[in-house]
Design a protein around this motif. Structure first.
Motif, mmCIF file in Angstrom:
data_model
loop_
_atom_site.group_PDB
_atom_site.id
_atom_site.type_symbol
_atom_site.label_atom_id
_atom_site.label_comp_id
_atom_site.label_asym_id
_atom_site.label_seq_id
_atom_site.Cartn_x
_atom_site.Cartn_y
_atom_site.Cartn_z
ATOM 1 N N ARG A 99 0.833 -1.208 0.000
ATOM 2 C CA ARG A 99 0.000 0.000 0.000
ATOM 3 C C ARG A 99 0.867 1.257 0.000
ATOM 4 N NH1 ARG A 99 -2.986 -3.480 3.317
ATOM 5 N NH2 ARG A 99 -5.176 -3.735 2.683
ATOM 6 N N GLY A 100 0.491 2.203 -0.861
ATOM 7 C CA GLY A 100 1.202 3.472 -0.921
ATOM 8 C C GLY A 100 2.436 3.457 -1.795
ATOM 9 N N GLU A 101 2.803 2.306 -2.325
ATOM 10 C CA GLU A 101 4.021 2.186 -3.130
ATOM 11 C C GLU A 101 3.825 2.779 -4.521
ATOM 12 O OE1 GLU A 101 6.820 -1.387 -4.988
ATOM 13 O OE2 GLU A 101 5.787 -1.715 -3.071
ATOM 14 N N LEU A 102 4.864 3.416 -5.023
ATOM 15 C CA LEU A 102 4.923 3.909 -6.397
ATOM 16 C C LEU A 102 6.130 3.268 -7.053
ATOM 17 C CD1 LEU A 102 4.002 5.889 -8.666
ATOM 18 C CD2 LEU A 102 5.473 7.609 -7.596
ATOM 19 N N ALA A 103 5.924 2.609 -8.192
ATOM 20 C CA ALA A 103 7.012 1.887 -8.836
ATOM 21 C C ALA A 103 6.929 2.016 -10.353
ATOM 22 C CB ALA A 103 7.002 0.406 -8.433
ATOM 23 N N ARG A 104 8.079 1.802 -10.966
ATOM 24 C CA ARG A 104 8.184 1.817 -12.430
ATOM 25 C C ARG A 104 8.507 0.385 -12.886
ATOM 26 N NH1 ARG A 104 12.135 5.287 -12.711
ATOM 27 N NH2 ARG A 104 10.806 7.121 -12.997
ATOM 28 N N PHE A 105 7.841 -0.067 -13.936
ATOM 29 C CA PHE A 105 8.032 -1.426 -14.444
ATOM 30 C C PHE A 105 8.324 -1.409 -15.937
ATOM 31 C CE2 PHE A 105 5.230 -1.835 -10.791
ATOM 32 C CZ PHE A 105 5.724 -2.943 -10.118
ATOM 33 N N LEU A 106 9.147 -2.331 -16.381
ATOM 34 C CA LEU A 106 9.300 -2.641 -17.801
ATOM 35 C C LEU A 106 8.714 -4.016 -18.051
ATOM 36 C CD1 LEU A 106 12.921 -1.453 -18.770
ATOM 37 C CD2 LEU A 106 10.752 -0.508 -19.588
ATOM 38 N N PHE A 107 7.803 -4.095 -19.023
ATOM 39 C CA PHE A 107 7.187 -5.362 -19.402
ATOM 40 C C PHE A 107 7.661 -5.740 -20.797
ATOM 41 C CE2 PHE A 107 3.323 -3.651 -16.895
ATOM 42 C CZ PHE A 107 3.894 -4.035 -15.692
ATOM 43 N N LYS A 108 8.345 -6.890 -20.914
ATOM 44 C CA LYS A 108 8.722 -7.410 -22.222
ATOM 45 C C LYS A 108 7.455 -7.869 -22.961
ATOM 46 C CE LYS A 108 13.129 -6.707 -21.832
ATOM 47 N NZ LYS A 108 14.081 -7.812 -21.607
ATOM 48 N N GLY A 117 1.256 -7.163 -30.785
ATOM 49 C CA GLY A 117 1.015 -5.806 -30.317
ATOM 50 C C GLY A 117 -0.474 -5.526 -30.191
ATOM 51 N N CYS A 118 -0.827 -4.268 -30.241
ATOM 52 C CA CYS A 118 -2.230 -3.856 -30.168
ATOM 53 C C CYS A 118 -2.424 -2.667 -31.112
ATOM 54 C CB CYS A 118 -2.597 -3.496 -28.732
ATOM 55 S SG CYS A 118 -4.350 -3.175 -28.478
ATOM 56 N N PRO A 119 -2.508 -2.969 -32.449
ATOM 57 C CA PRO A 119 -2.617 -1.887 -33.445
ATOM 58 C C PRO A 119 -3.847 -1.031 -33.202
ATOM 59 C CG PRO A 119 -2.211 -4.034 -34.471
ATOM 60 C CD PRO A 119 -2.529 -4.300 -33.042
ATOM 61 N N PRO A 120 -3.794 0.265 -33.492
ATOM 62 C CA PRO A 120 -2.631 0.964 -34.050
ATOM 63 C C PRO A 120 -1.701 1.547 -32.990
ATOM 64 C CG PRO A 120 -4.518 2.421 -34.020
ATOM 65 C CD PRO A 120 -5.000 1.119 -33.457
ATOM 66 N N LEU A 121 -2.020 1.387 -31.697
ATOM 67 C CA LEU A 121 -1.217 2.037 -30.654
ATOM 68 C C LEU A 121 0.094 1.318 -30.371
ATOM 69 C CD1 LEU A 121 -3.857 3.067 -27.945
ATOM 70 C CD2 LEU A 121 -2.478 4.584 -29.367
ATOM 71 N N ILE A 122 0.037 -0.012 -30.234
ATOM 72 C CA ILE A 122 1.197 -0.777 -29.776
ATOM 73 C C ILE A 122 1.756 -1.598 -30.940
ATOM 74 C CG2 ILE A 122 2.088 -2.318 -28.004
ATOM 75 C CD1 ILE A 122 0.642 0.106 -26.853
ATOM 76 N N PRO A 123 2.982 -1.319 -31.386
ATOM 77 C CA PRO A 123 3.584 -2.120 -32.459
ATOM 78 C C PRO A 123 3.857 -3.551 -31.994
ATOM 79 C CG PRO A 123 4.748 -0.026 -32.133
ATOM 80 C CD PRO A 123 3.838 -0.205 -30.966
ATOM 81 N N PRO A 124 4.087 -4.481 -32.927
ATOM 82 C CA PRO A 124 4.428 -5.860 -32.553
ATOM 83 C C PRO A 124 5.719 -5.917 -31.735
ATOM 84 C CG PRO A 124 3.843 -5.721 -34.877
ATOM 85 C CD PRO A 124 3.959 -4.317 -34.381
ATOM 86 N N ASN A 125 5.806 -6.903 -30.858
ATOM 87 C CA ASN A 125 7.017 -7.171 -30.064
ATOM 88 C C ASN A 125 7.549 -5.928 -29.354
ATOM 89 O OD1 ASN A 125 7.466 -10.022 -30.539
ATOM 90 N ND2 ASN A 125 7.831 -9.442 -32.671
ATOM 91 N N THR A 126 6.678 -5.240 -28.630
ATOM 92 C CA THR A 126 7.057 -3.979 -28.002
ATOM 93 C C THR A 126 7.196 -4.131 -26.489
ATOM 94 O OG1 THR A 126 5.950 -2.668 -29.694
ATOM 95 C CG2 THR A 126 6.355 -1.589 -27.596
ATOM 96 N N THR A 127 8.318 -3.643 -25.957
ATOM 97 C CA THR A 127 8.502 -3.505 -24.517
ATOM 98 C C THR A 127 7.861 -2.197 -24.073
ATOM 99 O OG1 THR A 127 10.542 -4.795 -24.477
ATOM 100 C CG2 THR A 127 10.197 -3.265 -22.661
ATOM 101 N N VAL A 128 7.073 -2.250 -23.008
ATOM 102 C CA VAL A 128 6.375 -1.051 -22.532
ATOM 103 C C VAL A 128 6.788 -0.745 -21.100
ATOM 104 C CG1 VAL A 128 4.390 -1.316 -24.052
ATOM 105 C CG2 VAL A 128 4.363 -2.402 -21.795
ATOM 106 N N LEU A 129 6.691 0.519 -20.739
ATOM 107 C CA LEU A 129 6.989 0.974 -19.378
ATOM 108 C C LEU A 129 5.693 1.422 -18.714
ATOM 109 C CD1 LEU A 129 9.912 3.108 -18.117
ATOM 110 C CD2 LEU A 129 7.586 3.886 -17.606
ATOM 111 N N PHE A 130 5.479 0.980 -17.485
ATOM 112 C CA PHE A 130 4.324 1.400 -16.707
ATOM 113 C C PHE A 130 4.781 1.994 -15.378
ATOM 114 C CE2 PHE A 130 1.635 -0.777 -19.639
ATOM 115 C CZ PHE A 130 0.331 -0.319 -19.421
ATOM 116 N N GLU A 131 4.192 3.117 -15.008
ATOM 117 C CA GLU A 131 4.328 3.641 -13.656
ATOM 118 C C GLU A 131 3.026 3.348 -12.927
ATOM 119 O OE1 GLU A 131 5.544 7.686 -13.383
ATOM 120 O OE2 GLU A 131 7.566 7.275 -14.144
#
Length: 252
Positions: A99-108, A117-131
């Motif tokens: 609880r209360g944590e803020l973190a940054r993640f990279l997802f392969k 991917g998820c056209p048209p936003l996400i190209p194929p084989n894309t690593t994404v960053l989430f906060e």
């Protein structure tokens, strides 16, 4: 960055995400989900099958604006792990948070949007960053209880009873409203908690628990005079209640 921290091919990392990944913790065991804690949380880790209240933003490399975010919503909705969260990486990431944590993640890609991917936003084989910011969570039992309470209140509101039986419907609604007020206080959503507490007071204006919940909600909303009024009324009904007296001491 030292050469010893470069990838196995001996070449320095070429992309922003590759450079970022060098100082992130591997939480999936295959470097498919990497984590960097921005702000520590407290308490227990998120339980499997919990329902979570989170704020998040997802980014593609070399893009400043998020492709997905709920930070602009006034009240993020409660999401259940395994049902409402579709990214396997996000689910694994949340299970590592407090609880209360803020973190940054990279997802392969295999933990995010895959080879297509998820056209048209996400190209194929894309690593994404989430906060991701974990505001709160309910464990499985609490989550099931919350859903049952919400469903029960909806049914009671829809039920049409003859006038002579209406007091029975109101009596059934009262504990449901009190429990929902408590649950929303736990989720740090005092405005909704106050709303349910006030609905309970319409049914029973001297209910000490409803007065106490309203007082707690007003405290969180920094409406100190209203909080004091509710708590003094609660104390009048239960003069020796330890929790009520402690909240009044905070105000004093």
């Amino acid at each position: 960055m030292s050469a010893s921290s470069w990838p196995q091919n001996g070449m320095p990392p070429s992309s922003l995400y590759e450079r970022l990944s060098q100082r992130m913790l591997d939480i999936s065991g295959d470097r498919g989900v990497l984590k960097d804690v921005i702000r520590e949380g407290a308490g227990d880790l998120v339980a499997p099958d919990a329902s979570v209240l989170v704020k998040y933003s997802g980014y593609l490399e070399h893009m400043d604006r998020p492709f997905d975010s709920n930070y602009f919503r006034k009240t993020p909705r409660l999401m259940k792990l395994g049902e409402d969260i579709t990214l396997w990486g996000m689910e694994l990431g949340l299970l590592s948070m407090r609880r209360g944590e803020l973190a940054r993640f990279l997802f392969k890609p295999n933990y995010a949007y895959g080879t297509l991917g998820c056209p048209p936003l996400i190209p194929p084989n894309t690593t994404v960053l989430f906060e991701i910011e974990l505001l709160d969570f309910l464990d499985c039992a609490e989550s099931d209880k919350f859903c049952a309470l919400s469903a029960a209140l909806l049914l009671l509101r829809r039920r049409s009873a003859p006038p002579e039986e209406q007091h029975l419907v109101e009596a059934a609604k009262l504990p449901v409203l009190l429990n929902l007020s408590f649950t929303y206080l736990k989720l740090d959503r005092p405005t909704i908690a106050l709303c349910y507490g006030e609905q309970a007071l319409i049914i029973d204006q001297k209910n000490a628990k409803a007065l106490f919940r309203c007082g707690q909600a007003c405290l969180l909303l920094t409406e100190y005079q209203k909080a004091r009024d509710f708590l003094v009324r609660a104390q009048k009904e239960q003069p020796f209640n330890h929790d009520i007296n402690n909240e009044l001491k905070k105000l004093a």
